[in-house]
Each structure stands twice: as C-alpha cells, then as structure tokens.
Design a protein around this motif. Structure first.
Motif, mmCIF file in Angstrom:
data_model
loop_
_atom_site.group_PDB
_atom_site.id
_atom_site.type_symbol
_atom_site.label_atom_id
_atom_site.label_comp_id
_atom_site.label_asym_id
_atom_site.label_seq_id
_atom_site.Cartn_x
_atom_site.Cartn_y
_atom_site.Cartn_z
ATOM 1 N N GLU A 105 -36.189 -30.203 28.322
ATOM 2 C CA GLU A 105 -37.098 -31.219 27.812
ATOM 3 C C GLU A 105 -38.467 -30.578 27.646
ATOM 4 O OE1 GLU A 105 -38.381 -33.800 31.449
ATOM 5 O OE2 GLU A 105 -36.197 -33.623 31.484
ATOM 6 N N GLU A 151 -32.449 -32.454 25.569
ATOM 7 C CA GLU A 151 -31.342 -31.957 24.757
ATOM 8 C C GLU A 151 -30.649 -30.812 25.487
ATOM 9 O OE1 GLU A 151 -32.865 -30.007 21.123
ATOM 10 O OE2 GLU A 151 -34.848 -30.276 22.006
ATOM 11 N N ARG A 152 -29.494 -30.428 24.973
ATOM 12 C CA ARG A 152 -28.683 -29.379 25.589
ATOM 13 C C ARG A 152 -29.057 -28.024 24.997
ATOM 14 N NH1 ARG A 152 -23.448 -29.562 28.038
ATOM 15 N NH2 ARG A 152 -22.394 -27.528 27.983
ATOM 16 N N PHE A 153 -29.222 -27.039 25.864
ATOM 17 C CA PHE A 153 -29.506 -25.668 25.430
ATOM 18 C C PHE A 153 -28.808 -24.706 26.375
ATOM 19 C CE2 PHE A 153 -32.126 -21.802 25.979
ATOM 20 C CZ PHE A 153 -32.021 -21.274 24.698
ATOM 21 N N ARG A 154 -27.904 -23.922 25.842
ATOM 22 C CA ARG A 154 -27.177 -22.915 26.613
ATOM 23 C C ARG A 154 -26.601 -23.481 27.914
ATOM 24 N NH1 ARG A 154 -30.735 -17.281 25.678
ATOM 25 N NH2 ARG A 154 -30.154 -17.081 23.471
ATOM 26 N N GLY A 155 -26.005 -24.647 27.789
ATOM 27 C CA GLY A 155 -25.313 -25.233 28.924
ATOM 28 C C GLY A 155 -26.200 -25.927 29.932
ATOM 29 N N ARG A 156 -27.488 -26.091 29.633
ATOM 30 C CA ARG A 156 -28.379 -26.801 30.546
ATOM 31 C C ARG A 156 -29.223 -27.784 29.761
ATOM 32 N NH1 ARG A 156 -30.903 -21.581 29.803
ATOM 33 N NH2 ARG A 156 -33.170 -21.726 29.424
ATOM 34 N N MET A 157 -29.748 -28.761 30.465
ATOM 35 C CA MET A 157 -30.605 -29.761 29.844
ATOM 36 C C MET A 157 -32.046 -29.257 29.836
ATOM 37 S SD MET A 157 -28.709 -32.159 28.752
ATOM 38 C CE MET A 157 -30.002 -33.309 28.281
#
Length: 270
Positions: free
Chosen positions: A255, A247-253
């Motif tokens: 997992e 998923e996306r978090f603060r502009g990065r992927m």
C-alpha cells in the motif's frame, strides 16, 4: 525537530580536529559526514589549537561530504569559545555531547546558528530524548553507547543487550520528530565481521547510520546501511507496479506506506 532537508548519512566519521593527517585523509574517504572533534579526542592542552584547526578544515572543505564540529559540553570551560568558533565557521552541523535536556540543545542551536546533532549518552538523556528531539534546531540524535554503558555500570566488553532499550528509545524519539537516528561506535578496530554485524543490527533496529572512529570502518558501514542490489531491484519494481491503494506485489500486499519505503530506497541510491 524540524525535518532535515538532507538525506540521512550512513557513516559519521569522528576524528580529532587537532590531527592534520587524519583531517587530510578524511577528504579521500567515502564517509557521508566528517565530524571534527573538539571534545574527548583532544587533550586539554590542545583545545584552542583544535578549535582553530576545525574552523580552517571546514573552510577548506571536504568535497560532497557533510561536515560537523563536535564541541565540548555545556559544563565545560571550553564550551563558550567552541560556540563562537562554530558560529563563525561554515560547518553544516554542530554535535553537542551528553545532552540531557531540551533547553541546552535549543541554546546551542541558537548560538551556533546551525542544526544540532544531539548525543544521547546518559540515563537522563535517554529519558529526555523525546523532548530533546522536539527542539526545532535538533536535526538528529546520536546514541553514545560507550558513555551509556559506563553510566549504567555495564562492562565495556558486554554485548548490546543492556543498552537495547536505550537505543530503541533514541530511534523512537528521532522518528517521532522526523529526524535522523545515528547508532553509536563499534570499538574493535580489527573486527570487520563484528562491525558489519553491529551495523546490520542497528539498521534492523531503525538507525539511519553509524558513528565511526576509524577510517577503515567507513566502507563496511556504508555497505551495511545502504540498500543491497536485491533491495534496489525490488524497490524499483514495486514503484513501477504500484497503482493506488492496497494491491498484490510479488506475493505480498503493498500500500502507500510500502511505496514510500521504496521511494526512500531509490533516493538513497541516487
């Protein structure tokens, strides 16, 4: 290597077991682990006294700090007496210098009935690091940078480029077996900036912490190997936001791997 049950130390302060003032001062420092040295730091004439002092010091305790005793190597005449002393002590770990094969580490772990921190200090030790790390009693590897430099013919004042492969090999071996990887000492006692830079470089390489030879190095080492405020905030935010899968978090992927890393950061703070 069976996975250590304790969080890895950021700072391992080595001090002569024969120096009562250094031992007393260590109880007031914030080193994560105190290593009472019976080997290089102790003159031959003081070995027996240092051995008795180390056992007494760990019995008295160092508060919340982990304790270890570095014994003399397997070829040294003091080695057998050191093994008996550590086995009778309450030290958390035994530090074995100049380990070059897995069997020596296994024998020491069995004799001392303690987890072993194996020092990788020679070319044969580096080449055997993976096998040494696989020994059940071995809970971590410590890079012995000074001895490595000497055995490789690298000038004492040279940078760490010449030992970079050896250092990374130590990290790889430790990680493959689930144990600690501890960086070697920084020799320039008055160069705090240099110490911090080397700590950060070691952390970037994957080391958990660093061996220290002076009490003045402890605080800087702890800060360098501990997470920054920004890292802690990011880790907590990630854990709060993560659900499952990529998923996306603060502009990065992110997992599951990143969640585990964030959990490790928060555990370090606690």
């Amino acid at each position: 290597m069976s996975a250590p049950r304790r969080l890895s130390p950021r700072s391992l302060l080595f001090l002569p077991a024969s120096n009562p003032r250094a031992v007393a001062k260590a109880r007031m420092l914030k080193a994560d682990c105190v290593v009472l040295d019976l080997e290089d730091a102790v003159p031959r004439s003081d070995k027996a006294a240092a051995r008795a002092a180390a056992v007494a010091a760990v019995a008295e305790g160092f508060g919340p700090r982990l304790t270890a005793i570095r014994i003399n190597g397997v070829a040294d005449g003091e080695h057998t007496d050191d093994l008996e002393a550590v086995a009778a002590s309450v030290a958390d770990y035994v530090v074995l210098p100049k380990v070059e094969n897995a069997s020596d580490a296994a024998v020491v772990g069995s004799a001392c009935r303690r987890p072993v921190l194996a020092m990788i200090e020679t070319p044969p030790g580096v080449l055997a690091a993976a096998e040494i790390a696989e020994v059940a009693a071995v809970h971590g590897l410590i890079a012995g940078v000074n001895d490595l430099r000497a055995s490789l013919g690298i000038p004492a004042g040279a940078d760490r480029a010449g030992v970079a492969l050896a250092l990374q090999t130590v990290v790889l071996a430790a990680r493959a077996s689930g144990g600690w990887a501890i960086d070697g000492v920084f020799n320039l006692l008055d160069d705090t900036d240099g110490l911090v830079a080397e700590c950060r470089a070691g952390r970037d390489m994957g080391f958990d912490g660093k061996s220290l030879i002076h009490p003045g190095q402890v605080d800087a080492c702890n800060r360098a190997f501990g997470p920054s405020d920004a890292e802690v905030e990011d880790a907590r935010a990630l854990l709060a936001a993560a659900t499952d899968g990529a998923e996306r978090f603060r502009g990065r992927m992110i997992e599951a791997m990143h969640v585990a890393q964030a959990q490790a950061v928060v555990a370090r703070v606690r």
